[in-house]
Design an enzyme around this catalytic site. Structure first.
Site, PDB file in Angstrom:
ATOM      1  CE  LYS A 169      -4.189  -1.867   0.851  1.00 28.17           C
ATOM      2  NZ  LYS A 169      -5.299  -1.585   0.282  1.00 28.17           N
ATOM      3  CE  LYS A 180     -10.469  -4.832  -2.206  1.00 30.06           C
ATOM      4  NZ  LYS A 180      -9.529  -4.203  -3.479  1.00 30.06           N
TER       5      LYS A 180
END
Length: 333
Positions: A148, A255
């Site tokens: 990230k 997702k």
């Protein structure tokens, strides 16, 4: 047919640093269906602040589903298309009702004859914490790591430089996820810096919704771009086609809890494939119930890329875990 649900709060073992702040707990809803003899369970994996269906009438819609559980799936899908996580839980529960035990998609994976290769996820935090996580993943044998970025790019860039200095792209695949942290101008600079380090891809370099700017970046990027949050809330087939045709990304990230469950993911995969756009599947802080179902589904899609699946180890009060990680390989148990 009968159905019921209950709300459940998952507690993080260690606060999870995300682009939406630091998380200490994660709300979710568990759906149970029964035909009198058998029982099926699924997770309506709502993600507050991110899910398209994060709205005040969420539980009201869950109650509606329980009251109308005997309706035809196509009817329910039409009524729940703006509530992707609820539809996702319904799909799981009905599949589990059909197959029994802890099964959703029986395959060589659930027969313990095959595994899924996953990437190692590095959580946001201070540099020391991120470096500790990286060392741990490398020691475990991961060949693909996802970081990230966007909190402190100068330091994050330094970590990537150090990693690439130690491991070539043939030995270690590096992916990064910006969660929309950069402006278009910043992104253009970052994309070149990433290309200089042979970074595999960057997820969502700028905020979702800026189709024109994202299209410009994707058309001339030295580093492949993957759309993630950009897909959330796009429920109509025509709109999905328009998004893919306009932006033309190199990858999309699926997702299931956020893009309409397995049916929604299947449609995205088909539409992307028709346009030579590749993809992989990622979990989104589901409990072990949803994670188990996503892993079983993921195996059936036969992707040769490392997938972004969790391992069930984030929470102190999770449900039974049916997945086991050995190195970078996820197994069913």
């Amino acid at each position: 047919m009968r159905a019921d649900y209950f709300r459940y709060m998952l507690k993080f073992k260690r606060p999870g640093g995300t682009s939406r702040g630091v998380l200490h707990e994660k709300e979710t809803f568990i759906l149970e269906v029964s035909d009198g003899e058998r029982k099926g369970i699924g997770e309506c994996a709502l993600f507050r602040g991110l899910s398209f269906d994060d709205r005040p009438d969420y539980e009201e819609k869950l109650q509606w589903l329980c009251l109308h559980i005997q309706e035809h799936p196509d009817v329910l899908h039409e009524r729940l298309k703006d509530y992707p996580s609820i539809w996702f839980g319904y799909e799981q529960a009905m599949l589990n009702l059909k197959h029994g035990g802890n099964l959703y998609f029986p395959s060589a994976f659930t027969r313990r004859e095959a595994s899924i290769t996953i990437n190692g996820l590095i959580w946001m935090g201070d540099i020391q914490f991120m470096e500790e996580q990286i060392k741990d993943k490398l020691d475990q044998g991961f060949h693909c790591i996802k970081l990230k970025i966007g909190t402190d790019w100068r330091s994050e860039h330094g970590i990537l430089q150090e990693l690439r200095g130690r491991f070539s792209k043939d030995i270690l695949e590096l992916r990064v996820d910006a969660n929309g942290a950069f402006s278009k101008e910043q992104a253009q600079i970052v994309l070149q810096q990433l290309a200089d380090l042979d970074i595999h891809s960057i997820e969502q370099p700028i905020k979702a919704g800026n189709w024109a700017h994202m299209a410009e970046l994707c058309a001339d990027t030295p580093t492949p771009i993957a759309l993630d949050e950009e897909l959330i809330g796009i429920t109509d087939t025509e709109k999905k086609v328009e998004l893919l045709e306009t932006i033309r990304p190199q990858y999309i990230i699926l997702k299931p809890a956020l893009v309409g469950g397995f049916r929604g993911s299947d449609e995205w995969i088909e539409l992307a494939g028709n346009r030579n756009i590749d993809w992989w599947i990622t979990s989104a802080l589901e409990s072990n119930i949803g994670l188990n179902a996503i892993a079983q589904y993921t195996y059936t899609k036969k992707s040769n890329k490392p997938q972004g699946l969790g391992t069930g180890g984030l929470f102190t009060n999770n449900f039974n875990n049916y997945l086991n990680l050995s190195g970078e390989h996820l197994y069913f148990r």
